[in-house]
Design an enzyme around this catalytic site. Structure first.
Site, short mmCIF file in Angstrom:
data_model
loop_
_atom_site.label_atom_id
_atom_site.label_comp_id
_atom_site.label_asym_id
_atom_site.label_seq_id
_atom_site.Cartn_x
_atom_site.Cartn_y
_atom_site.Cartn_z
N ASN A 179 46.33 49.37 29.79
CA ASN A 179 46.30 48.98 31.33
C ASN A 179 47.40 48.49 31.95
O ASN A 179 47.81 48.68 33.17
CB ASN A 179 45.18 47.88 31.43
N SER B 221 34.36 51.69 32.81
CA SER B 221 34.21 51.01 33.94
C SER B 221 34.23 51.85 35.23
O SER B 221 35.21 52.61 35.34
CB SER B 221 35.27 49.73 34.08
N HIS C 11 34.60 50.58 38.55
CA HIS C 11 35.44 50.58 39.56
C HIS C 11 37.02 50.93 39.34
O HIS C 11 37.79 50.84 40.46
CB HIS C 11 35.75 48.94 40.21
N THR D 141 16.71 44.53 35.24
CA THR D 141 16.57 45.48 36.06
C THR D 141 17.77 46.19 36.46
O THR D 141 18.84 45.59 36.86
CB THR D 141 15.89 45.11 37.56
N CYS E 201 44.34 40.18 35.29
CA CYS E 201 43.74 39.13 34.92
C CYS E 201 44.53 38.21 34.42
O CYS E 201 44.32 36.85 34.57
CB CYS E 201 42.83 39.48 33.73
C1 LIG Z 1 39.79 46.83 33.94
C2 LIG Z 1 39.63 46.91 32.43
C3 LIG Z 1 38.52 46.22 31.65
C4 LIG Z 1 37.52 45.45 32.55
O1 LIG Z 1 36.66 46.10 32.96
P1 LIG Z 1 35.85 45.34 34.27
O2 LIG Z 1 34.96 46.36 34.71
O3 LIG Z 1 36.80 44.98 35.30
O4 LIG Z 1 35.21 44.34 33.60
C5 LIG Z 1 38.61 46.55 30.25
N1 LIG Z 1 39.40 47.11 29.94
C6 LIG Z 1 40.50 47.64 30.25
C7 LIG Z 1 41.52 48.46 29.86
C8 LIG Z 1 40.62 47.71 31.83
O5 LIG Z 1 41.66 48.33 32.50
#
Ligand SMILES: *Cc1c(COP(=O)(O)O)cnc(C)c1O
Length: 399
Positions: A147, A195, A197, A233, A320
């Site tokens: 990331n 994920s 988002h 749920t 983060c």
């Molecule tokens: C953003 C991210 C996560 C965490 O995902 P969330 O949905 O924000 O909890 C985990 N791993 C990687 C590589 C990410 O980029």
């Protein structure tokens, strides 16, 4: 505003919002109930499951919905560890904190974890994975794409080794799914985190792919939802949005990858004209939308703020960890010195970005870097620093 921090999160696609809206209003049924209203919600959820499965070549029943990438990573690692008699886990030193902190927690609870080093591009060596395997290894967890620096790991090769040794293989594919092809069959993956988002879906929803037959314990207990692996749920509107986002990602991936990698290369080429700058991560094995750059003698944080002032949103690395002053564990792992890790800037491109955006960034960035360097406390020591570096390299024989 020019948004170039798509690795941190993405805007929800308008088509996704539209798909979600009915499930926030008139279609509010609980998918576990029996009447029509509830069954409508159930069907929408199962459609979404099939779309997400389709994106990674899985079967719909192998997809478990979670609250996001972090929960998926936790469920994969702790769930497999708890279900196994074996007590050893192999991972890399550049994983997302959702994996690293989970491994640290497992270490406190009787597990042994090997954190593999990476080379200067951020690549895990496949031989290192094989060498680290013991009779007691329960799980290998290596991310698909990093990331921060965007390096794509050799997961297919790791998957092959894991299969030969009959060890489960988990990959955090949060950054790669929807951007580059992911195939759980071809890559011999047992568990895979996604994920919503990060792919233009809503926040607070994600999925864990779990290959059929994988031994895994639930972490959350209750009504037995999601094949007893994740009670509670379901987040129906979120899941519907996630499904729509997966469908769009699948349709647009090829054209978008080509478009974004051109923009990325222009951005990198332009930014590297600034002196004392370099690209982090692998030059070719990298995500199509990631440009991670370092500018010597500056604080990345001040660059971010000045870019923001100019209407450009970029990241320093991990959203983060940017609130802490600790150097990024990823940049440290690829061998950067602490003072070098601070001058880093991450541009991650996405759907809304155009040629014009890249031009705009390149028109303001050199000036900003120059101005900050002029007032940088490092700058005063510039000559000394350079000659000290040279001497050190000579004496240690490093080229
Ligand atoms: C953003 C991210 C996560 C965490 O995902 P969330 O949905 O924000 O909890 C985990 N791993 C990687 C590589 C990410 O980029």
């Amino acid at each position: 505003m020019i948004y170039m921090d798509h690795a941190a999160t993405t805007p929800v696609d308008e088509r996704v919002v539209k798909a979600m809206l009915p499930y926030l209003s008139e279609k509010y049924g609980n998918p576990s109930s029996l009447y029509g209203l509830a069954q409508e919600a159930r069907k929408a959820m199962e459609d979404a499951r099939a779309k997400i499965a389709g994106l990674i070549n899985a079967k719909p029943e192998e997809i478990i919905f979670t609250s996001g990438g972090t929960e998926s990573d936790n469920l994969a690692l702790k769930g497999v560890a708890l279900a196994s008699k074996k007590k050893h886990i192999i991972t890399s030193s550049i994983e997302h904190h959702a994996v690293l902190k989970t491994c640290e927690w497992l270490e406190k609870h009787g597990f042994k974890v090997t954190y593999l080093p990476v080379d200067r591009y951020g690549l895990v060596k496949v031989e290192d994975v094989e060498k680290a395997i013991t009779k007691d290894t329960a799980l290998i967890s290596i991310m698909h794409a990093n990331n921060e620096i965007g390096t794509i790991e050799p997961v297919e090769e790791v998957g092959k080794i894991a299969e030969e040794h009959e060890i489960y293989f988990h990959t955090d594919a949060v950054q790669s799914v929807g951007k580059i092809p992911v195939d759980v069959e071809k890559m011999n993956i047992n568990l895979l985190s996604i994920s919503s988002h990060k792919i233009y879906g809503p926040k607070g929803v994600g999925a864990l792919y779990i290959r059929r037959g994988t031994r895994i314990e639930a972490l959350q207990h209750g009504g037995g939802h999601e094949r007893k692996l994740r009670s509670g749920t379901e987040n129906v509107s979120g899941i519907v949005g996630f499904g729509k986002a997966a469908e769009i990602a699948r349709q647009e991936m090829l054209s978008e990858t080509e478009r974004l990698s051109k923009l990325r290369d222009r951005l990198i080429e332009g930014a590297l004209k600034i002196e004392n700058s370099w690209l982090n991560g692998h030059p070719t094995k990298r995500l199509p939308n990631n440009a991670h750059l370092c500018f010597k003698f500056i604080e990345g944080e001040s660059l971010i703020l000045e870019l923001d002032f100019n209407g450009i949103a970029a990241g320093t690395g991990s959203a983060c960890s940017s609130r802490s002053l600790e150097p990024s564990h990823v940049l440290t792992a690829i061998g950067l010195r602490p003072e070098e890790t601070h001058g880093s800037l991450r541009f991650t491109l996405g759907r809304s970005n155009t040629d014009k955006d890249v031009e705009q960034v390149l028109s303001v960035l050199p000036g900003i870097v120059e101005r900050f360097r002029a007032i940088s406390p490092f700058k005063k020591d510039f000559r000394e620093y350079e000659s000290a570096l040279l001497k050190e390299h000579h004496s240690s024989g490093v080229d």
